[in-house]
Design a protein around this motif. Structure first.
Motif, PDB file in Angstrom:
ATOM      1  N   ARG A   6       0.829  -1.210   0.000  1.00 28.55           N
ATOM      2  CA  ARG A   6       0.000   0.000   0.000  1.00 28.55           C
ATOM      3  C   ARG A   6       0.866   1.263   0.000  1.00 28.55           C
ATOM      4  NH1 ARG A   6      -3.952  -1.733   4.875  1.00 28.55           N
ATOM      5  NH2 ARG A   6      -1.899  -2.064   5.756  1.00 28.55           N
ATOM      6  N   SER A   7       0.264   2.346  -0.446  1.00 30.80           N
ATOM      7  CA  SER A   7       0.924   3.644  -0.428  1.00 30.80           C
ATOM      8  C   SER A   7      -0.082   4.704   0.004  1.00 30.80           C
ATOM      9  CB  SER A   7       1.461   3.983  -1.821  1.00 30.80           C
ATOM     10  OG  SER A   7       1.851   5.340  -1.890  1.00 30.80           O
ATOM     11  N   GLU A   8       0.378   5.661   0.799  1.00 26.56           N
ATOM     12  CA  GLU A   8      -0.503   6.736   1.251  1.00 26.56           C
ATOM     13  C   GLU A   8      -1.093   7.511   0.089  1.00 26.56           C
ATOM     14  OE1 GLU A   8       1.138   9.429   4.044  1.00 26.56           O
ATOM     15  OE2 GLU A   8       1.597   7.900   5.542  1.00 26.56           O
ATOM     16  N   GLY A   9      -0.335   7.618  -0.987  1.00 21.00           N
ATOM     17  CA  GLY A   9      -0.797   8.428  -2.104  1.00 21.00           C
ATOM     18  C   GLY A   9      -1.587   7.673  -3.150  1.00 21.00           C
ATOM     19  N   ASN A  10      -1.910   6.397  -2.887  1.00 22.44           N
ATOM     20  CA  ASN A  10      -2.574   5.642  -3.949  1.00 22.44           C
ATOM     21  C   ASN A  10      -4.090   5.766  -3.885  1.00 22.44           C
ATOM     22  OD1 ASN A  10      -3.705   3.723  -2.192  1.00 22.44           O
ATOM     23  ND2 ASN A  10      -2.187   2.150  -2.657  1.00 22.44           N
ATOM     24  N   ASP A  11      -4.749   5.080  -4.800  1.00 26.54           N
ATOM     25  CA  ASP A  11      -6.201   5.160  -4.930  1.00 26.54           C
ATOM     26  C   ASP A  11      -6.840   3.802  -4.663  1.00 26.54           C
ATOM     27  OD1 ASP A  11      -8.643   6.435  -5.601  1.00 26.54           O
ATOM     28  OD2 ASP A  11      -8.532   5.637  -7.639  1.00 26.54           O
ATOM     29  N   LEU A  12      -6.073   2.896  -3.998  1.00 24.87           N
ATOM     30  CA  LEU A  12      -6.555   1.535  -3.791  1.00 24.87           C
ATOM     31  C   LEU A  12      -6.540   1.151  -2.320  1.00 24.87           C
ATOM     32  CD1 LEU A  12      -4.653  -0.204  -6.745  1.00 24.87           C
ATOM     33  CD2 LEU A  12      -7.064   0.411  -6.689  1.00 24.87           C
ATOM     34  N   GLU A  13      -6.521   2.132  -1.433  1.00 25.12           N
ATOM     35  CA  GLU A  13      -6.389   1.867  -0.008  1.00 25.12           C
ATOM     36  C   GLU A  13      -7.484   0.932   0.499  1.00 25.12           C
ATOM     37  OE1 GLU A  13      -4.422   2.176   3.640  1.00 25.12           O
ATOM     38  OE2 GLU A  13      -3.834   2.993   1.692  1.00 25.12           O
ATOM     39  N   ALA A  14      -8.695   1.073  -0.026  1.00 19.48           N
ATOM     40  CA  ALA A  14      -9.826   0.282   0.468  1.00 19.48           C
ATOM     41  C   ALA A  14      -9.670  -1.209   0.171  1.00 19.48           C
ATOM     42  CB  ALA A  14     -11.126   0.793  -0.150  1.00 19.48           C
ATOM     43  N   LEU A  15      -8.811  -1.571  -0.792  1.00 17.93           N
ATOM     44  CA  LEU A  15      -8.658  -2.980  -1.150  1.00 17.93           C
ATOM     45  C   LEU A  15      -7.751  -3.739  -0.191  1.00 17.93           C
ATOM     46  CD1 LEU A  15      -8.331  -2.757  -5.035  1.00 17.93           C
ATOM     47  CD2 LEU A  15     -10.381  -3.164  -3.651  1.00 17.93           C
ATOM     48  N   GLY A  16      -6.992  -3.015   0.637  1.00 16.97           N
ATOM     49  CA  GLY A  16      -6.151  -3.670   1.618  1.00 16.97           C
ATOM     50  C   GLY A  16      -4.912  -4.312   1.029  1.00 16.97           C
ATOM     51  N   GLN A  17      -4.286  -5.172   1.830  1.00 19.18           N
ATOM     52  CA  GLN A  17      -3.011  -5.791   1.466  1.00 19.18           C
ATOM     53  C   GLN A  17      -2.918  -7.135   2.171  1.00 19.18           C
ATOM     54  OE1 GLN A  17       0.625  -3.310   2.078  1.00 19.18           O
ATOM     55  NE2 GLN A  17       1.443  -5.102   3.135  1.00 19.18           N
ATOM     56  N   MET A  18      -2.237  -8.097   1.542  1.00 20.35           N
ATOM     57  CA  MET A  18      -2.028  -9.389   2.177  1.00 20.35           C
ATOM     58  C   MET A  18      -1.295  -9.245   3.499  1.00 20.35           C
ATOM     59  SD  MET A  18      -0.879 -12.074  -0.821  1.00 20.35           S
ATOM     60  CE  MET A  18      -0.529 -13.368   0.411  1.00 20.35           C
ATOM     61  N   GLU A  19      -1.509 -10.202   4.398  1.00 23.27           N
ATOM     62  CA  GLU A  19      -0.782 -10.244   5.655  1.00 23.27           C
ATOM     63  C   GLU A  19       0.708 -10.339   5.329  1.00 23.27           C
ATOM     64  OE1 GLU A  19       1.559 -11.875   8.637  1.00 23.27           O
ATOM     65  OE2 GLU A  19       0.863 -13.218   7.048  1.00 23.27           O
ATOM     66  N   PRO A  20       1.564  -9.529   5.997  1.00 26.73           N
ATOM     67  CA  PRO A  20       2.966  -9.410   5.579  1.00 26.73           C
ATOM     68  C   PRO A  20       3.737 -10.714   5.476  1.00 26.73           C
ATOM     69  CG  PRO A  20       2.414  -7.651   7.104  1.00 26.73           C
ATOM     70  CD  PRO A  20       1.233  -8.561   7.058  1.00 26.73           C
ATOM     71  N   LYS A  21       3.616 -11.596   6.463  1.00 31.01           N
ATOM     72  CA  LYS A  21       4.384 -12.834   6.424  1.00 31.01           C
ATOM     73  C   LYS A  21       3.996 -13.684   5.219  1.00 31.01           C
ATOM     74  CE  LYS A  21       5.687 -16.856   9.217  1.00 31.01           C
ATOM     75  NZ  LYS A  21       5.513 -17.561  10.527  1.00 31.01           N
ATOM     76  N   ALA A  22       2.704 -13.814   4.961  1.00 35.52           N
ATOM     77  CA  ALA A  22       2.233 -14.594   3.809  1.00 35.52           C
ATOM     78  C   ALA A  22       2.641 -13.930   2.507  1.00 35.52           C
ATOM     79  CB  ALA A  22       0.716 -14.763   3.882  1.00 35.52           C
ATOM     80  N   LEU A  23       2.582 -12.597   2.476  1.00 34.36           N
ATOM     81  CA  LEU A  23       2.957 -11.867   1.266  1.00 34.36           C
ATOM     82  C   LEU A  23       4.430 -12.058   0.953  1.00 34.36           C
ATOM     83  CD1 LEU A  23       2.383  -9.850  -1.002  1.00 34.36           C
ATOM     84  CD2 LEU A  23       2.691  -7.996   0.657  1.00 34.36           C
ATOM     85  N   LEU A  24       5.274 -11.990   1.969  1.00 32.74           N
ATOM     86  CA  LEU A  24       6.706 -12.177   1.759  1.00 32.74           C
ATOM     87  C   LEU A  24       6.992 -13.573   1.222  1.00 32.74           C
ATOM     88  CD1 LEU A  24       9.646 -11.240   2.002  1.00 32.74           C
ATOM     89  CD2 LEU A  24       9.601 -12.017   4.389  1.00 32.74           C
ATOM     90  N   GLN A  25       6.364 -14.598   1.797  1.00 30.53           N
ATOM     91  CA  GLN A  25       6.619 -15.958   1.332  1.00 30.53           C
ATOM     92  C   GLN A  25       6.147 -16.152  -0.102  1.00 30.53           C
ATOM     93  OE1 GLN A  25       8.409 -18.437   3.209  1.00 30.53           O
ATOM     94  NE2 GLN A  25       8.539 -19.024   1.042  1.00 30.53           N
TER      95      GLN A  25
END
Length: 396
Positions: free
Chosen positions: A250-269
């Motif tokens: 995610r980025s503060e300046g983006n337009d997709l904040e509402a969609l969220g982001q994968m949990e960090p550990k799972a995303l890294l793997q």
């Protein structure tokens, strides 16, 4: 899937789509270790023991595009815009060459005006002249990452570079799924992007003589393992020379904040699995350990090296500009000067069983084979009495 079945997949010379999806979905620590070991060994076999530096110079955050996921998108009016001077850009490239970096990367927001195009030409000409030395007779290698451009512009920049055999361009297509691509770039108006146009830009780069680099984001909301498999097949179809990819953050300046982001550990793997599987499928290409991996975990870049990466991009941008070039949140090394990055990064690389390819351009083996050029020579490193790095080369 049993360990025996996993071992059988990893031993295959070619992977099916079902194999790729199975490997991408691994989560068990021992299974992931087996994948990591296979990718690391494959990298050693095909690419040797070296990790190559691309000194990153983020020369401007002014952008005419409005990609919804990006922190420097045109519509983000909270960003203080900047453009480095030609003198500042060349100074960083010269510093990199003197430190033994064989290559630099010039990255900026996307612009198409003649003033910017010629500005890049002027920078490239001066970098070529001022970074020549007995160790780099053609100057540093150059990677450009300046967005979609007409083929005529790619050719102008290639001519200005003066070092055509070490000239690269990175233009990530982000996802081969047209619906996901549209979601990432769906802002109405002239800034809207088109997947087929991005793929045509990659074909234009090949015609213009560049080493072609592309990549994707991993963990885009709505993305599936099958989508990532198709991304890998797209890499094959394009016959890429280098790949730069990392996790969707995610980025503060983006337009997709509402969609969220994968949990960090799972995303890294998932990102590490994607790197490893890409190495197993694509073979002798350069794969960069994205700084975004380090945004999730402090040693994320080193983990990327363990999973098959052989390129890192130390940030050479002057500290005062770095906070203005945040494509995603929590970007690391914002307060480090280039000397700090260089001093700690070599130790980190060595801790994972690799060596820095000092004073080597680091072209991908796939590219070298394509043009019939032998592999580069092996670097030897020493120091002068005052502690300044001295780099020599010896043939192998």
């Amino acid at each position: 899937m049993t360990r025996t079945e996993l071992a059988a997949i990893l031993a295959r010379p070619e992977l099916s789509d079902a194999d790729i999806v199975a490997l991408l979905g691994l989560t068990d620590p021992e299974d992931c270790r087996m994948l990591k070991e296979a990718a690391f060994n494959r990298t050693t076999e095909l690419m040797g023991p070296y990790v190559y530096y691309r000194g990153l110079i983020e020369l401007s955050n002014i952008c005419t595009a409005n990609c919804r996921y990006c922190g420097i998108r045109k519509a983000n009016h909270a960003v203080e815009r900047y453009t480095m001077t030609q003198e500042e850009i060349v100074e960083q490239a010269v510093w990199a060459a003197r430190q033994g970096y064989g290559s630099v990367c010039l990255q900026a927001g996307e612009r198409h005006d003649e003033k910017f195009i010629e500005f890049i030409c002027a920078c490239l000409r001066e970098i070529h002249v001022k970074t020549k030395s007995p160790l780099l007779p053609n100057g540093v290698g150059v990677t450009l990452s300046l967005g979609d451009q007409p083929e005529s512009v790619y050719r102008r920049w290639a001519e200005a570079c003066g070092n055509p055999e070490s000239l690269r361009y990175l233009a990530r297509f982000e996802t081969s799924n047209p619906e996901l691509f549209q979601m990432l770039h769906s802002t109405p108006g002239r800034n809207e992007k088109n997947l087929e146009h991005r793929l045509e830009c990659l074909r234009s780069l090949r015609r213009a003589g560049y080493q072609v680099g592309t990549g994707v984001m991993i963990g885009i909301p709505g993305q599936t393992l099958e989508d990532l498999c198709r991304d890998i097949r797209m890499f094959q179809e394009i016959d890429v020379d280098m790949i730069g990819m990392g996790p969707y953050l995610r980025s503060e300046g983006n337009d997709l904040e509402a969609l969220g982001q994968m949990e960090p550990k799972a995303l890294l793997q998932l990102a590490l699995n994607m790197i490893a599987v890409t190495r197993l499928v694509l073979g002798p290409v350069n794969i960069a350990a994205a700084t975004a991996l380090q945004a999730i975990r402090d040693d994320g870049r080193e983990m990327g090296i363990e999973y098959g990466c052989n390129v890192v991009m130390p940030n050479l941008s002057p500290q005062r500009f770095r906070k203005g070039y945040q494509l995603y949140d929590n970007k690391p090394c914002l307060d480090d000067e280039p000397t700090q990055c260089a001093s700690c990064l070599e130790k980190r690389i060595q801790s994972r069983g690799r060596e820095v390819g000092w004073n080597m351009s680091g072209s991908s083996r796939r590219y070298l084979r394509r043009i019939g050029r032998p592999n580069e020579v092996k670097p030897a490193k020493d120091y002068t009495p005052d502690g300044r790095r001295l780099i020599r080369l010896r043939a192998i």
